[in-house]
Scaffold this motif. Structure first.
Motif, PDB file in Angstrom:
ATOM      1  N   HIS A  15      17.564  22.693  11.488  1.00 35.54           N
ATOM      2  CA  HIS A  15      16.643  24.040  11.127  1.00 35.54           C
ATOM      3  C   HIS A  15      15.344  23.333  10.538  1.00 35.54           C
ATOM      4  O   HIS A  15      14.836  23.912   9.546  1.00 35.54           O
ATOM      5  CB  HIS A  15      17.495  24.748  10.021  1.00 35.54           C
ATOM      6  N   ARG A  16      14.899  22.476  11.283  1.00 34.89           N
ATOM      7  CA  ARG A  16      13.914  21.958  10.747  1.00 34.89           C
ATOM      8  C   ARG A  16      12.498  22.852  11.034  1.00 34.89           C
ATOM      9  O   ARG A  16      11.376  22.708  10.264  1.00 34.89           O
ATOM     10  CB  ARG A  16      13.506  20.448  11.364  1.00 34.89           C
ATOM     11  N   ASN A  17      12.385  23.474  11.960  1.00 38.73           N
ATOM     12  CA  ASN A  17      11.268  24.430  12.379  1.00 38.73           C
ATOM     13  C   ASN A  17      11.156  25.767  11.472  1.00 38.73           C
ATOM     14  O   ASN A  17      12.172  26.395  11.307  1.00 38.73           O
ATOM     15  CB  ASN A  17      11.270  24.835  13.802  1.00 38.73           C
ATOM     16  N   PRO A  18      10.146  25.690  10.793  1.00 45.79           N
ATOM     17  CA  PRO A  18       9.924  26.906   9.764  1.00 45.79           C
ATOM     18  C   PRO A  18      10.014  28.200  10.607  1.00 45.79           C
ATOM     19  O   PRO A  18      10.686  29.189   9.823  1.00 45.79           O
ATOM     20  CB  PRO A  18       8.442  26.934   9.512  1.00 45.79           C
ATOM     21  N   THR A  19       9.754  28.251  11.927  1.00 47.60           N
ATOM     22  CA  THR A  19       9.971  29.690  12.400  1.00 47.60           C
ATOM     23  C   THR A  19      11.528  29.817  12.699  1.00 47.60           C
ATOM     24  O   THR A  19      11.969  30.902  12.627  1.00 47.60           O
ATOM     25  CB  THR A  19       9.386  29.494  13.812  1.00 47.60           C
ATOM     26  N   ASN A  20      12.201  28.896  13.038  1.00 47.54           N
ATOM     27  CA  ASN A  20      13.763  28.944  13.275  1.00 47.54           C
ATOM     28  C   ASN A  20      14.178  29.390  11.921  1.00 47.54           C
ATOM     29  O   ASN A  20      14.981  30.280  11.842  1.00 47.54           O
ATOM     30  CB  ASN A  20      14.310  27.642  13.554  1.00 47.54           C
ATOM     31  N   ARG A  21      13.921  28.808  10.818  1.00 55.82           N
ATOM     32  CA  ARG A  21      14.461  29.289   9.330  1.00 55.82           C
ATOM     33  C   ARG A  21      14.131  30.715   9.263  1.00 55.82           C
ATOM     34  O   ARG A  21      14.896  31.228   8.681  1.00 55.82           O
ATOM     35  CB  ARG A  21      13.877  28.288   8.443  1.00 55.82           C
ATOM     36  N   ALA A  22      12.871  30.999   9.537  1.00 52.19           N
ATOM     37  CA  ALA A  22      12.492  32.368   9.240  1.00 52.19           C
ATOM     38  C   ALA A  22      13.376  33.539   9.873  1.00 52.19           C
ATOM     39  O   ALA A  22      13.806  34.480   9.346  1.00 52.19           O
ATOM     40  CB  ALA A  22      11.102  32.480   9.460  1.00 52.19           C
TER      41      ALA A  22
END
Length: 132
Positions: A15-22
């Motif tokens: 889950h490194r990508n901020p968009t994925n986390r959002a």
């Protein structure tokens, strides 16, 4: 949480990508809201929609943004607990600290090379360190 002590760091790595986390946080919060509404109103439609919305948002993040396989497919309950943990840490501003704690870059463009061990570590130059 899973009995595997590497589950949480592996989860963070996925889950490194901020968009994925959002997308995960939005899905988790939306699913929790739908679950609460469904239980309070005894509305089966909200109860059915809760996992569809929650997992739908998360899986979009994995398949379209992060381009990796969701941990849910391997460990559904541990993954759900990690989703809730990540949402809580994100909402309280503590998620970046977790990434630093495990030495995981919290953006996909960052790469940490662990070999060779004698390689210099990049440190940003502070304004008071610059030479003329």
């Amino acid at each position: 949480m899973a009995t595997d002590p590497n589950f949480w760091p592996d989860y963070l790595e996925q889950h490194r990508n901020p968009t994925n986390r959002a997308l995960h946080v939005a899905g988790t919060l939306s699913a929790a809201t739908l679950l609460g509404v469904g239980l309070a109103r005894r509305d089966w439609r909200a109860l059915v929609a809760a996992p569809l919305v929650g997992y739908g948002a998360a899986w979009l993040g994995h398949f379209l943004v992060e381009r990796n396989r969701p941990k849910t497919l391997d460990a559904p309950l541990a993954s759900l607990a990690a989703d809730v943990r990540m949402a809580g840490l994100a909402l309280t501003g503590q998620l970046a600290r977790e990434y630093r704690r495990y030495g995981i870059p919290d953006r996909p463009s960052l790469v940490i090379r662990q070999h060779p061990p004698s390689a210099p570590v990049f440190e940003p130059v502070r304004s008071d360190d610059r030479r003329g």
